[in-house]
Scaffold this motif. Sequence first.
Motif, PDB file in Angstrom:
ATOM      1  N   ASN A  57       0.823  -1.204   0.000  1.00  0.00           N
ATOM      2  CA  ASN A  57       0.000   0.000   0.000  1.00  0.00           C
ATOM      3  C   ASN A  57       0.859   1.258   0.000  1.00  0.00           C
ATOM      4  OD1 ASN A  57      -2.415  -1.436  -0.002  1.00  0.00           O
ATOM      5  ND2 ASN A  57      -2.566  -1.478   2.232  1.00  0.00           N
ATOM      6  N   LEU A  58       1.977   1.205   0.712  1.00  0.00           N
ATOM      7  CA  LEU A  58       2.905   2.342   0.695  1.00  0.00           C
ATOM      8  C   LEU A  58       3.469   2.548  -0.711  1.00  0.00           C
ATOM      9  CD1 LEU A  58       4.642   4.519   2.071  1.00  0.00           C
ATOM     10  CD2 LEU A  58       6.269   2.721   2.681  1.00  0.00           C
ATOM     11  N   ASP A  59       3.874   1.461  -1.365  1.00  0.00           N
ATOM     12  CA  ASP A  59       4.373   1.563  -2.736  1.00  0.00           C
ATOM     13  C   ASP A  59       3.312   2.186  -3.644  1.00  0.00           C
ATOM     14  OD1 ASP A  59       6.603   0.265  -1.769  1.00  0.00           O
ATOM     15  OD2 ASP A  59       6.115  -1.675  -2.675  1.00  0.00           O
ATOM     16  N   ALA A  60       2.081   1.730  -3.500  1.00  0.00           N
ATOM     17  CA  ALA A  60       0.996   2.247  -4.338  1.00  0.00           C
ATOM     18  C   ALA A  60       0.728   3.719  -4.055  1.00  0.00           C
ATOM     19  CB  ALA A  60      -0.269   1.421  -4.120  1.00  0.00           C
ATOM     20  N   SER A  61       0.839   4.117  -2.784  1.00  0.00           N
ATOM     21  CA  SER A  61       0.655   5.529  -2.437  1.00  0.00           C
ATOM     22  C   SER A  61       1.735   6.389  -3.079  1.00  0.00           C
ATOM     23  CB  SER A  61       0.673   5.693  -0.920  1.00  0.00           C
ATOM     24  OG  SER A  61       0.557   7.056  -0.554  1.00  0.00           O
ATOM     25  N   ARG A  62       2.958   5.890  -3.091  1.00  0.00           N
ATOM     26  CA  ARG A  62       4.037   6.648  -3.742  1.00  0.00           C
ATOM     27  C   ARG A  62       3.789   6.773  -5.240  1.00  0.00           C
ATOM     28  NH1 ARG A  62       9.914   6.601  -1.010  1.00  0.00           N
ATOM     29  NH2 ARG A  62       9.225   7.002   1.122  1.00  0.00           N
ATOM     30  N   ALA A  63       3.243   5.733  -5.852  1.00  0.00           N
ATOM     31  CA  ALA A  63       2.916   5.827  -7.274  1.00  0.00           C
ATOM     32  C   ALA A  63       1.901   6.947  -7.516  1.00  0.00           C
ATOM     33  CB  ALA A  63       2.386   4.492  -7.787  1.00  0.00           C
ATOM     34  N   LYS A  64       0.974   7.134  -6.593  1.00  0.00           N
ATOM     35  CA  LYS A  64       0.020   8.240  -6.719  1.00  0.00           C
ATOM     36  C   LYS A  64       0.717   9.586  -6.560  1.00  0.00           C
ATOM     37  CE  LYS A  64      -3.955   5.555  -5.099  1.00  0.00           C
ATOM     38  NZ  LYS A  64      -4.982   5.384  -4.031  1.00  0.00           N
ATOM     39  N   ASP A  65       1.676   9.668  -5.643  1.00  0.00           N
ATOM     40  CA  ASP A  65       2.463  10.900  -5.515  1.00  0.00           C
ATOM     41  C   ASP A  65       3.167  11.219  -6.832  1.00  0.00           C
ATOM     42  OD1 ASP A  65       1.758  11.191  -2.840  1.00  0.00           O
ATOM     43  OD2 ASP A  65       3.697  10.523  -2.055  1.00  0.00           O
ATOM     44  N   VAL A  66       3.781  10.188  -7.426  1.00  0.00           N
ATOM     45  CA  VAL A  66       4.513  10.385  -8.677  1.00  0.00           C
ATOM     46  C   VAL A  66       3.570  10.835  -9.786  1.00  0.00           C
ATOM     47  CG1 VAL A  66       5.831   9.213 -10.492  1.00  0.00           C
ATOM     48  CG2 VAL A  66       6.366   8.795  -8.079  1.00  0.00           C
ATOM     49  N   ALA A  67       2.410  10.199  -9.893  1.00  0.00           N
ATOM     50  CA  ALA A  67       1.452  10.569 -10.935  1.00  0.00           C
ATOM     51  C   ALA A  67       1.019  12.022 -10.778  1.00  0.00           C
ATOM     52  CB  ALA A  67       0.241   9.644 -10.884  1.00  0.00           C
ATOM     53  N   PHE A  68       0.787  12.456  -9.551  1.00  0.00           N
ATOM     54  CA  PHE A  68       0.385  13.842  -9.322  1.00  0.00           C
ATOM     55  C   PHE A  68       1.500  14.805  -9.715  1.00  0.00           C
ATOM     56  CE2 PHE A  68       0.496  17.450  -6.266  1.00  0.00           C
ATOM     57  CZ  PHE A  68      -0.547  18.178  -6.818  1.00  0.00           C
ATOM     58  N   VAL A  69       2.733  14.493  -9.335  1.00  0.00           N
ATOM     59  CA  VAL A  69       3.854  15.356  -9.706  1.00  0.00           C
ATOM     60  C   VAL A  69       3.970  15.448 -11.225  1.00  0.00           C
ATOM     61  CG1 VAL A  69       6.376  15.576  -9.654  1.00  0.00           C
ATOM     62  CG2 VAL A  69       5.129  15.010  -7.559  1.00  0.00           C
ATOM     63  N   LEU A  70       3.830  14.327 -11.917  1.00  0.00           N
ATOM     64  CA  LEU A  70       3.885  14.357 -13.377  1.00  0.00           C
ATOM     65  C   LEU A  70       2.750  15.179 -13.962  1.00  0.00           C
ATOM     66  CD1 LEU A  70       4.926  10.695 -14.285  1.00  0.00           C
ATOM     67  CD2 LEU A  70       6.350  12.749 -14.244  1.00  0.00           C
ATOM     68  N   ASP A  71       1.568  15.073 -13.364  1.00  0.00           N
ATOM     69  CA  ASP A  71       0.455  15.909 -13.815  1.00  0.00           C
ATOM     70  C   ASP A  71       0.832  17.385 -13.733  1.00  0.00           C
ATOM     71  OD1 ASP A  71      -1.135  13.674 -14.208  1.00  0.00           O
ATOM     72  OD2 ASP A  71      -2.231  13.905 -12.323  1.00  0.00           O
ATOM     73  N   GLN A  72       1.430  17.763 -12.617  1.00  0.00           N
ATOM     74  CA  GLN A  72       1.772  19.169 -12.394  1.00  0.00           C
ATOM     75  C   GLN A  72       2.882  19.662 -13.326  1.00  0.00           C
ATOM     76  OE1 GLN A  72       0.045  21.267  -9.948  1.00  0.00           O
ATOM     77  NE2 GLN A  72      -1.239  19.526 -10.517  1.00  0.00           N
ATOM     78  N   LEU A  73       3.767  18.749 -13.709  1.00  0.00           N
ATOM     79  CA  LEU A  73       4.886  19.142 -14.552  1.00  0.00           C
ATOM     80  C   LEU A  73       4.557  19.129 -16.041  1.00  0.00           C
ATOM     81  CD1 LEU A  73       7.826  17.225 -12.810  1.00  0.00           C
ATOM     82  CD2 LEU A  73       7.266  19.659 -12.625  1.00  0.00           C
ATOM     83  N   THR A  74       3.551  18.368 -16.430  1.00  0.00           N
ATOM     84  CA  THR A  74       3.287  18.184 -17.860  1.00  0.00           C
ATOM     85  C   THR A  74       1.949  18.761 -18.311  1.00  0.00           C
ATOM     86  OG1 THR A  74       2.305  15.984 -17.504  1.00  0.00           O
ATOM     87  CG2 THR A  74       4.678  16.079 -17.898  1.00  0.00           C
ATOM     88  N   THR A  75       1.161  19.312 -17.392  1.00  0.00           N
ATOM     89  CA  THR A  75      -0.130  19.869 -17.776  1.00  0.00           C
ATOM     90  C   THR A  75       0.064  21.135 -18.608  1.00  0.00           C
ATOM     91  OG1 THR A  75      -1.222  19.007 -15.803  1.00  0.00           O
ATOM     92  CG2 THR A  75      -2.299  20.845 -16.921  1.00  0.00           C
TER      93      THR A  75
END
Length: 389
Positions: free
Chosen positions: A206-224
């Motif tokens: 679950n921790l690994d999956a939570s970090r994947a969500k952090d990464v996805a959000f950061v990518l959203d912010q950088l590529t939007t």
Amino acid sequence: MTRIRRAAAATALLLALPLAVATAAPALAAPASATATIQASVQLELPRPTGPFGVGRQLLHLTDQDRTDPWVPSAGPRQLMVSMYYPAKPGTGGPAPYMTPEAARLLLDAKVPGNTIPAELVADTRTWSRTDALPQHGRFPLVVLSPGFTMPRTELTALAEDLSSRGYVVALIDHTYENSGTTFPDGHTTTCVMCGKFGPREDWANLDASRAKDVAFVLDQLTTRPHPAWRYARLIDHDRIGMAGHSVGGAATVPTLLSDDRVRAGVNLDGSMDYGVPATGLKGKPFLMIEHQMDGGKDASWTDAWRNLDGWKRWLTLAGAEHHSFTDIPLLAGQLGLPHPPTTTIAPERGIELTRQYVAAFFDLQLKGIPQPLLDGPTPGNPEISFHS
């Protein structure tokens, strides 16, 4: 990287700076006379980056309004601090500090029992990046970096700076409440709320999956488009994105590669893959695994992952290393005069050097299409590295 190592990382508040996680390592403490000498004379310094570019750095404070913080719901939306490194014009910008004094104090207090080392010594570690340096022209691949559990993002600074000097934009993420301390722009510093709270493998998955969500959000912010969160987002080539991480950060590459098609390649530095690679593989995406050599056999999650990986893959072992040999931590500990784990025979500088070489070679191959003979097999110049077949 083994279950024992992963469990030791979870109880890192009881251990010393270079986390000797293969066994129940005793706490480290510098003698009083050594501490006095440290306070008077030491200047901590990271190794110089090896690429042709200068390195710029900017800090981002990002807030995910669509996601409540998974660990402290009362804190409201998930907030993250990200260090953005980028190829820069030499001689521009000002010196970038390693970390804030409060974050450094929390790190030292967590890792050095009876700590008397001034936090400023670590906070003022010499880096090679420059705050607000002018960027180079062009578009560059993006690499997301994720640190180990209990560790601040700064543990991967030497790797981040080197990648940027070689022509990469790097997003180095602090995962809030999962590390010794994260300082936000308003001056407050969060602590490791989740330290010691993970037990069964499902918790770590679950921790690994939570970090994947952090990464996805950061990518959203950088590529939007048209309004990304970072001033120099134009530098990022959206079609060339990879991820690497240490320990839990490396393990989190698995759910990231599975869930986010923007991320094309991943590197796991010594992290147990509790969120396992499924029998169907990682959508053919390339994957590099680097572990430290240990007694007691292989981590079953690595053996399972190796069997299931369906794309380009390498499994390397770094002889004479310990769990943190891929990070800045042993280097800084040595410069502070703290002892290394007795089983460690590789010099901290060499651990960083080899990590930089192989991680950069992987991304040069996978994101830039540049052939890398270094990844084809053992080389006499790097006898510490062996290849799993």
